[in-house]
Design a protein around this motif. Sequence first.
Motif, PDB file in Angstrom:
ATOM      1  N   HIS A  10     -19.854  22.792  -8.299  1.00 18.61           N
ATOM      2  CA  HIS A  10     -20.993  21.887  -8.150  1.00 18.61           C
ATOM      3  C   HIS A  10     -21.717  22.153  -6.828  1.00 18.61           C
ATOM      4  CE1 HIS A  10     -23.347  18.180  -8.127  1.00 18.61           C
ATOM      5  NE2 HIS A  10     -22.886  17.977  -6.916  1.00 18.61           N
ATOM      6  N   GLU A  52     -25.532  15.802 -12.476  1.00 21.76           N
ATOM      7  CA  GLU A  52     -24.407  16.438 -11.788  1.00 21.76           C
ATOM      8  C   GLU A  52     -23.833  15.542 -10.699  1.00 21.76           C
ATOM      9  OE1 GLU A  52     -22.615  19.378 -12.253  1.00 21.76           O
ATOM     10  OE2 GLU A  52     -23.627  19.094 -14.179  1.00 21.76           O
ATOM     11  N   ASP A  53     -24.683  14.881  -9.947  1.00 23.44           N
ATOM     12  CA  ASP A  53     -24.191  13.998  -8.884  1.00 23.44           C
ATOM     13  C   ASP A  53     -23.350  12.858  -9.461  1.00 23.44           C
ATOM     14  OD1 ASP A  53     -25.338  15.541  -6.905  1.00 23.44           O
ATOM     15  OD2 ASP A  53     -27.089  14.251  -6.654  1.00 23.44           O
ATOM     16  N   ASP A  68     -19.425  12.274  -8.643  1.00 20.93           N
ATOM     17  CA  ASP A  68     -18.923  11.002  -8.112  1.00 20.93           C
ATOM     18  C   ASP A  68     -17.718  10.523  -8.919  1.00 20.93           C
ATOM     19  OD1 ASP A  68     -20.825  10.921  -6.114  1.00 20.93           O
ATOM     20  OD2 ASP A  68     -22.150   9.514  -7.185  1.00 20.93           O
ATOM     21  N   CYS A  92     -29.877  17.416 -11.302  1.00 26.90           N
ATOM     22  CA  CYS A  92     -29.156  17.032 -10.081  1.00 26.90           C
ATOM     23  C   CYS A  92     -28.563  15.632 -10.202  1.00 26.90           C
ATOM     24  CB  CYS A  92     -30.078  17.114  -8.869  1.00 26.90           C
ATOM     25  SG  CYS A  92     -30.505  18.799  -8.403  1.00 26.90           S
ATOM     26  N   ASN A  93     -29.332  14.704 -10.737  1.00 24.09           N
ATOM     27  CA  ASN A  93     -28.817  13.340 -10.909  1.00 24.09           C
ATOM     28  C   ASN A  93     -27.617  13.320 -11.852  1.00 24.09           C
ATOM     29  OD1 ASN A  93     -30.770  12.313  -9.194  1.00 24.09           O
ATOM     30  ND2 ASN A  93     -32.121  11.659 -10.853  1.00 24.09           N
ATOM     31  N   MET A  96     -25.582  23.262  -6.509  1.00 23.21           N
ATOM     32  CA  MET A  96     -26.570  22.478  -5.757  1.00 23.21           C
ATOM     33  C   MET A  96     -27.197  23.311  -4.638  1.00 23.21           C
ATOM     34  SD  MET A  96     -26.918  19.557  -7.184  1.00 23.21           S
ATOM     35  CE  MET A  96     -26.568  20.280  -8.767  1.00 23.21           C
TER      36      MET A  96
END
Length: 145
Positions: free
Chosen positions: A17, A129-130, A134, A126-127, A21
């Motif tokens: 990840h 993956e984030d 988390d 991105c959202n 990123m």
Amino acid sequence: MDYMQHRNAAEKMLTDHNSLMSGICGHRRWIYELCELGMPRFGELATRLRDLRAALVPHFHDEEAFNAAQRDSGQQAVLNNDLEKTHQDLLMRLDIMIKRLQSASLEFPGWHAAVAEVETLVTDICNHEDTEMDHLKKSMTPNPG
């Protein structure tokens, strides 16, 4: 999947990840620089998105395999249950964007419009993956008891 297997798989995905990123940040810098210079490059942007797609495919596969291993071992899945569908949707959106960029003169009113659409797509990736990362980080803390 025991705790150590879980932790090792989660750590690998977190490392992947971070690489992913970092690559996305590089693409965003390149786009910003071109915008500042006023130099549209639709074809090169399509190529960069193809490279991003190529990096996402094995990453998505690893996440899906991780989720499947958890389900198969009777554990609650850490990642989204609709993971495969979400991944396929993101890849399909990338494919469509790549095709549109390859025929840029017909698909976008201009470079800035293309960049805005690409940025929306990349932000969605991105959202996604984030959120997954988390959940993975939280799952790496052993449950007491």
